[in-house]
Write a protein that holds these residues in place. Sequence first.
Motif, PDB file in Angstrom:
ATOM      1  N   HIS A 106      -5.720  -2.598   9.894  1.00  0.00           N
ATOM      2  CA  HIS A 106      -4.871  -1.354   9.791  1.00  0.00           C
ATOM      3  C   HIS A 106      -4.630  -0.909  11.202  1.00  0.00           C
ATOM      4  O   HIS A 106      -5.799  -0.327  11.759  1.00  0.00           O
ATOM      5  CB  HIS A 106      -5.733  -0.274   8.936  1.00  0.00           C
ATOM      6  CG  HIS A 106      -4.887   1.042   8.568  1.00  0.00           C
ATOM      7  ND1 HIS A 106      -5.172   1.948   9.336  1.00  0.00           N
ATOM      8  CD2 HIS A 106      -3.927   1.255   7.602  1.00  0.00           C
ATOM      9  CE1 HIS A 106      -4.102   2.925   8.725  1.00  0.00           C
ATOM     10  NE2 HIS A 106      -3.640   2.353   7.795  1.00  0.00           N
ATOM     11  N   PRO A 120      -8.046  -4.010   1.248  1.00  0.00           N
ATOM     12  CA  PRO A 120      -7.823  -2.516   1.030  1.00  0.00           C
ATOM     13  C   PRO A 120      -7.400  -2.206  -0.447  1.00  0.00           C
ATOM     14  O   PRO A 120      -7.067  -2.846  -1.120  1.00  0.00           O
ATOM     15  CB  PRO A 120      -6.599  -2.581   2.052  1.00  0.00           C
ATOM     16  CG  PRO A 120      -5.849  -3.561   2.214  1.00  0.00           C
ATOM     17  CD  PRO A 120      -6.957  -4.729   1.873  1.00  0.00           C
ATOM     18  N   LYS A 121      -7.751  -1.018  -0.753  1.00  0.00           N
ATOM     19  CA  LYS A 121      -7.507  -0.581  -2.258  1.00  0.00           C
ATOM     20  C   LYS A 121      -5.929  -0.456  -2.413  1.00  0.00           C
ATOM     21  O   LYS A 121      -5.630  -0.669  -3.535  1.00  0.00           O
ATOM     22  CB  LYS A 121      -7.875   0.890  -2.164  1.00  0.00           C
ATOM     23  CG  LYS A 121      -9.404   1.020  -2.136  1.00  0.00           C
ATOM     24  CD  LYS A 121     -10.046   2.540  -2.176  1.00  0.00           C
ATOM     25  CE  LYS A 121     -11.536   2.652  -2.022  1.00  0.00           C
ATOM     26  NZ  LYS A 121     -11.862   3.935  -1.923  1.00  0.00           N
ATOM     27  N   SER A 122      -5.090  -0.316  -1.556  1.00  0.00           N
ATOM     28  CA  SER A 122      -3.727  -0.087  -1.909  1.00  0.00           C
ATOM     29  C   SER A 122      -2.881  -1.389  -1.474  1.00  0.00           C
ATOM     30  O   SER A 122      -1.613  -1.472  -1.325  1.00  0.00           O
ATOM     31  CB  SER A 122      -2.858   1.102  -1.033  1.00  0.00           C
ATOM     32  OG  SER A 122      -3.119   0.665   0.556  1.00  0.00           O
ATOM     33  N   MET A 123      -3.499  -2.611  -1.253  1.00  0.00           N
ATOM     34  CA  MET A 123      -2.780  -3.603  -0.919  1.00  0.00           C
ATOM     35  C   MET A 123      -1.957  -4.227  -2.370  1.00  0.00           C
ATOM     36  O   MET A 123      -2.375  -4.486  -3.055  1.00  0.00           O
ATOM     37  CB  MET A 123      -3.831  -4.869  -0.499  1.00  0.00           C
ATOM     38  CG  MET A 123      -3.161  -6.101  -0.033  1.00  0.00           C
ATOM     39  SD  MET A 123      -4.341  -7.302   0.675  1.00  0.00           S
ATOM     40  CE  MET A 123      -5.141  -8.017  -0.810  1.00  0.00           C
ATOM     41  N   LYS A 124      -0.692  -4.742  -1.869  1.00  0.00           N
ATOM     42  CA  LYS A 124       0.227  -5.152  -2.911  1.00  0.00           C
ATOM     43  C   LYS A 124       0.215  -6.261  -2.921  1.00  0.00           C
ATOM     44  O   LYS A 124       0.283  -7.097  -1.983  1.00  0.00           O
ATOM     45  CB  LYS A 124       1.364  -4.220  -2.979  1.00  0.00           C
ATOM     46  CG  LYS A 124       1.598  -2.895  -3.225  1.00  0.00           C
ATOM     47  CD  LYS A 124       2.796  -2.422  -2.920  1.00  0.00           C
ATOM     48  CE  LYS A 124       2.793  -0.462  -3.195  1.00  0.00           C
ATOM     49  NZ  LYS A 124       3.935   0.042  -3.298  1.00  0.00           N
ATOM     50  N   GLU A 134       2.566  -3.482   3.493  1.00  0.00           N
ATOM     51  CA  GLU A 134       3.365  -2.402   3.028  1.00  0.00           C
ATOM     52  C   GLU A 134       4.009  -1.733   4.435  1.00  0.00           C
ATOM     53  O   GLU A 134       3.698  -2.013   5.497  1.00  0.00           O
ATOM     54  CB  GLU A 134       2.449  -1.470   2.675  1.00  0.00           C
ATOM     55  CG  GLU A 134       1.790  -1.734   1.330  1.00  0.00           C
ATOM     56  CD  GLU A 134       0.758  -0.570   0.570  1.00  0.00           C
ATOM     57  OE1 GLU A 134       0.793   0.277   1.229  1.00  0.00           O
ATOM     58  OE2 GLU A 134       0.165  -1.079  -0.389  1.00  0.00           O
TER      59      GLU A 134
END
Length: 134
Positions: A106, A120-124, A134
Amino acid sequence: GIPQLSTGDMLRAAVAAKSEVGLKAAAVMKAGGLVSDDIVIGIIRDRIREADCKFGFILDGFPRTLVQAKELDKMLAEEGACVTKVVELQVPDEVLEERICGRWIHKKSGRSYHVKYAPPKSMKKDSEGNPIPE
């Protein structure tokens, strides 16, 4: 306990702290280059002089070159010390490739992630389960 000194962690901390050596390292890394032996050695030199390293430390990721190894021996000799133990890890190339290729950083925080081991929690991800930046 004995301090564990990771050159990667120390470089990221120096960059985040915007120290002199951190600013030098950041400029090199931003340009996509490898941090020089001089910078890495400087970070190690400063760190092993701290009080918690007085009775020993574990180096993780250092030395990686002959120049670094010779400089480490020189630094330790100046303090009347020497390397007493070495651990060599033999890891199959495919394991190393998976670890390296799955690594994400990051940029704003310097925090490292791994798509498989520490996502990571938000990885798509796409329909095949591959990460989408992202």
